[in-house]
Scaffold this active site. Structure first.
Site, PDB file in Angstrom:
ATOM      1  N   SER A 102      92.169  93.690  15.817  1.00 57.76           N
ATOM      2  CA  SER A 102      92.511  92.761  14.749  1.00 57.76           C
ATOM      3  C   SER A 102      92.831  91.374  15.304  1.00 57.76           C
ATOM      4  O   SER A 102      91.989  90.766  15.956  1.00 57.76           O
ATOM      5  CB  SER A 102      93.665  93.340  13.927  1.00 57.76           C
ATOM      6  OG  SER A 102      93.811  92.657  12.710  1.00 57.76           O
ATOM      7  N   ASP A 224      86.238  98.374   5.220  1.00 61.15           N
ATOM      8  CA  ASP A 224      87.479  97.765   5.708  1.00 61.15           C
ATOM      9  C   ASP A 224      87.890  96.693   4.712  1.00 61.15           C
ATOM     10  O   ASP A 224      87.204  95.674   4.576  1.00 61.15           O
ATOM     11  CB  ASP A 224      87.251  97.167   7.103  1.00 61.15           C
ATOM     12  CG  ASP A 224      88.516  96.575   7.725  1.00 61.15           C
ATOM     13  OD1 ASP A 224      89.517  96.400   6.999  1.00 61.15           O
ATOM     14  OD2 ASP A 224      88.497  96.283   8.931  1.00 61.15           O
ATOM     15  N   HIS A 252      91.126  99.567   8.549  1.00 59.98           N
ATOM     16  CA  HIS A 252      91.194  98.471   9.517  1.00 59.98           C
ATOM     17  C   HIS A 252      91.691  98.927  10.890  1.00 59.98           C
ATOM     18  O   HIS A 252      91.722  98.127  11.816  1.00 59.98           O
ATOM     19  CB  HIS A 252      92.134  97.382   8.965  1.00 59.98           C
ATOM     20  CG  HIS A 252      92.079  96.085   9.706  1.00 59.98           C
ATOM     21  ND1 HIS A 252      90.921  95.343   9.851  1.00 59.98           N
ATOM     22  CD2 HIS A 252      93.059  95.383  10.351  1.00 59.98           C
ATOM     23  CE1 HIS A 252      91.185  94.250  10.537  1.00 59.98           C
ATOM     24  NE2 HIS A 252      92.472  94.257  10.858  1.00 59.98           N
TER      25      HIS A 252
END
Length: 270
Positions: A102, A224, A252
Site C-alpha cells: 500500500s 480491491d 487490499h
C-alpha cells in the site's frame, strides 16, 4: 514530540526491527497505513531461510518509538523513505529486495530513486500512486469522498477504524480479518494516524513512476475497493519493464487474505 535524532536511539530500536537468521540476499518488508510488521507474519517466514529478512514498524506504528515522531519530518513520504534508507544502510543492504504494501509501495519507489544501490528488486503490493480521480486517471475516490473520510477519522478515530476495516480488507466471509485490521488501526496513535492518513490519501505519487533502475513487480488483487485493478495496471504501464500479476484474491491486503498466492508471486519474481 522529539526531532527523531539518531543519538536518542539507533534506527533498529526506533523502528522495532526484526532480522531473520537467513544469510542470503536481503529482503525488507514494509507495512501499510494503520498496520505494523505483524501483517507480514504469513508471508515473511517463508523467505526467512533463503533470505535475510528485515521487518520493521514505521514510526508511529506497532512497537516503534513514538517519541521519534516528528510532524515536520513525516508530513510527506520523504520522511518515511529517509528511515528506510537509514535502516538499509545501517544493515549494509545492497541489491536487496524491497516488498512494500500500500503506501509503503510508494515509499519504496521514493527510496529506489534516491538510493538505487540499496534495492535492485521492488515488489509493490496493492500500490496506489494517487487515490483521487483525475483526468484520464481513476484512483477510486473523488476529492470530496477523501475529504469525508479524513473528516470522519478526525472526529471519530475508533468509529472510522471499525467502518473502514471491512472496506479495506474485503472478504466479508472472513470477518476475523477485518477485526484484526480494525484492532491494528485502533492501536495506532490517533494523532499520528490522522497525519499519516492525510499523507497517504492526499499524496499524488504519479511523478515517482517512470523508469526505475530496479526490477519491479506489481501485485494487484482482482477486486480491491481501495486500489481498483485499473490502478495496478496504470502503475505497471508507467514503469517500463515492470511486471503485473493479478492475484485471484479480494481486498487490499493479500498478505493477510491470500498469503500463499502472494508468496508464490514474489518467489516466481525474485
Amino acid at each position: 514530540m522529539s526531532d527523531g535524532s539518531p543519538s536518542q536511539a539507533t534506527v533498529l530500536d526506533t523502528l522495532n526491527v526484526r532480522i531473520s537468521a537467513g544469510t542470503g540476499r536481503t529482503m525488507m518488508f514494509a507495512h501499510g497505513f494503520g498496520c505494523d510488521q505483524n501483517m507480514w507474519r504469513f508471508v515473511a517466514p517463508d523467505f526467512a531461510t533463503d533470505f535475510r529478512t528485515i521487518l520493521f514498524d514505521h514510526v508511529g506504528a506497532g512497537g516503534s518509538d513514538l517519541g521519534a515522531y516528528d510532524a515536520d519530518k513525516y508530513d510527506s513520504l520523504d520522511g518515511y523513505a529517509d528511515d528506510v534508507i537509514e535502516l538499509a544502510r545501517t544493515l549494509d543492504v545492497t541489491n536487496g529486495v524491497f516488498v512494500g504494501h500500500s503506501v509503503s509501495a510508494m515509499i519504496g519507489l521514493v527510496v529506489a530513486r534516491r538510493a538505487p544501490e540499496l534495492f535492485s528488486t521492488i515488489v509493490l503490493v496493492s500500490p496506489s500512486p494517487c487515490y483521487i480521480d483525475d483526468i484520464d486517471y481513476t484512483g477510486g475516490f473523488t476529492r470530496d469522498e477523501i475529504d469525508e473520510l479524513l473528516q470522519f477519522l478526525d472526529s471519530n478515530p475508533m468509529g472510522w477504524s471499525q467502518a473502514m476495516a471491512p472496506v479495506i480488507m474485503g472478504n466479508p466471509d472472513r470477518p476475523e480479518l477485518s477485526e484484526e485490521l480494525a484492532a491494528s488501526l485502533c492501536r495506532t496513535d490517533p494523532e499520528i494516524a490522522k497525519r499519516l492518513a492525510r499523507v497517504t490519501f492526499l499524496t499524488d505519487s504519479r511523478g515517482d513512476l517512470g523508469p526505475i533502475d530496479a526490477d519491479v513487480l506489481v501485485l494487484q488483487c482482482r477486486e480491491d475497493a481501495i486500489a481498483p485493478p485499473g490502478v495496478g495496471a496504470y502503475v505497471q504501464r508507467a514503469i517500463p519493464g515492470s511486471r503485473l500479476v493479478t492475484l485471484d484474491a479480494v481486498g487490499h491486503c493479500p498478505n493477510l487474505s491470500a498469503p500463499a498466492s502472494t508468496i508464490a508471486a514474489i518467489r516466481a519474481f525474485v
